[in-house]
Design a protein around this motif. Structure first.
Motif, short mmCIF file in Angstrom:
data_model
loop_
_atom_site.label_atom_id
_atom_site.label_comp_id
_atom_site.label_asym_id
_atom_site.label_seq_id
_atom_site.Cartn_x
_atom_site.Cartn_y
_atom_site.Cartn_z
N SER A 90 -8.54 -3.15 9.87
CA SER A 90 -9.67 -3.48 8.98
C SER A 90 -9.18 -3.59 7.53
O SER A 90 -9.64 -4.46 6.78
N LYS A 91 -8.21 -2.75 7.16
CA LYS A 91 -7.64 -2.84 5.80
C LYS A 91 -6.85 -4.15 5.65
O LYS A 91 -6.88 -4.79 4.61
N ARG A 92 -6.13 -4.53 6.69
CA ARG A 92 -5.36 -5.78 6.64
C ARG A 92 -6.32 -6.97 6.45
O ARG A 92 -6.06 -7.87 5.67
N GLU A 115 -9.35 -6.91 5.21
CA GLU A 115 -9.95 -6.82 3.86
C GLU A 115 -9.03 -7.47 2.83
O GLU A 115 -9.47 -8.20 1.95
N ASN A 116 -7.75 -7.18 2.97
CA ASN A 116 -6.75 -7.74 2.05
C ASN A 116 -6.76 -9.27 2.13
O ASN A 116 -6.74 -9.96 1.11
N ASN A 165 0.82 -1.21 0.00
CA ASN A 165 0.00 0.00 0.00
C ASN A 165 0.85 1.26 0.00
O ASN A 165 0.34 2.36 0.24
N LEU A 189 -1.44 1.34 8.24
CA LEU A 189 -2.40 0.47 7.55
C LEU A 189 -3.18 -0.23 8.66
O LEU A 189 -2.65 -1.10 9.35
#
Ligand code: SPV
Ligand code: MG
Length: 271
Positions: free
Chosen positions: A59-61, A63-64, A48, A56
């Motif tokens: 929640s982004k982790r 999602e990935n 990213n 980061l």
């Protein structure tokens, strides 16, 4: 429980995970493959364009990882950094398990996150044994099933503390209910993790506690030697990302150099 020595490879995107899932190597009598994936805070951040400092967010982790799970089948161990504040950890661990993650690794550090291998020297302090044991207990309370594993990562050797500190922590963390121990090191030699493994494996009552290592800086050691030393899992923690960076740099430069892509067609994947 399989008793197998597991090889885990870092993946940071669905395509890197598909490649890892489908990679095998056949030699005379064996077909070797990866047993699972590592979701690395370092390479997720890099993917990213961000530093490995928890900018980061979780929640982004997750999602990935969800996008990786959409297109692959292997189990995944997630780098959970320190797990953050204990009250947030209690919530986030449930999200991780519900998503289908098999294990998380939490490191015994506190405060502002820094990567353990930074060449500038890691200034992030280690958590006290008492506080970290509390966190492990909170984690266990918030597991949905016993299949989900919490692994404690010991940073004592990273901080140049003695082996005795690392061992004291391993014993305390196991007594607090952790399912596995990762011993981390930034030494260019495998000696210190081998010494730790030898001592740890002498403790017969911990026979069934998986021991994990991440040979990023001591990369000269072969997997079979780690297995022989008593490790159960090896994590190649950043290598798909690190291989892609020079490949992209090289190709993007060559297009400028030649003013066309003809010269590099043989160096890249077919359409
Ligand atoms: C990671 O892969 O993000 C890790 C391992 O935490 S290391 O970067 O070696 O500390
Ligand atoms: Mg990390």
């Amino acid at each position: 429980n399989s008793g197998k020595f597991l090889k885990i490879i870092e993946v940071h995107s669905p395509i890197s995970a598909i490649i890892a899932e489908n990679t095998n190597y056949k030699n005379s009598n064996k077909n070797i493959f990866y047993d699972g994936f590592w979701s690395s805070s370092l390479t997720d951040s890099i993917n990213n364009g961000k530093p490995d400092n928890e900018s980061l967010d979780i929640s982004k982790r997750l999602e990935n990882i969800s996008r990786i799970f959409d297109v692959t089948t292997k189990p995944l161990i997630m780098d959970f950094d320190s797990g953050g504040r204990t009250e947030h950890f209690a919530v986030n661990i449930k999200s991780a398990e519900r998503m289908g993650i098999s294990a998380i690794i939490i490191e015994d550090k506190k405060g502002a996150k820094q990567n353990s291998l930074t060449e500038k020297g890691n200034k992030q302090p280690q958590e006290s044994i008492m506080q970290f044991c509390k966190k492990i207990k909170v984690g266990n309370k918030n597991k949905l099933t016993n299949d989900f594993m919490i692994i404690a990562r010991i940073e004592s050797l990273i901080m140049s503390k003695p082996q005795s500190d690392a061992m004291k922590r391993a014993v305390a963390y196991i007594k607090s209910g952790v399912d596995g121990i990762m011993i981390h090191s930034k030494s260019k030699s495998p000696d210190e993790v081998l010494i730790f493994a030898k001592k740890f494996r002498k403790i017969k009552e911990y026979d069934r506690i998986p021991l994990i290592c991440v040979p990023s800086t001591y990369s000269q050691i072969h997997d079979y030697k780690l297995k022989k030393a008593g490790f159960n899992i090896v994590i190649y923690a950043n290598h798909l990302m690190r291989s892609s960076v020079p490949a992209m740099e090289k190709i993007s430069k060559l297009i400028l150099k030649y003013g066309r892509t003809y010269e590099l067609e043989k160096k890249i994947a077919s359409i």
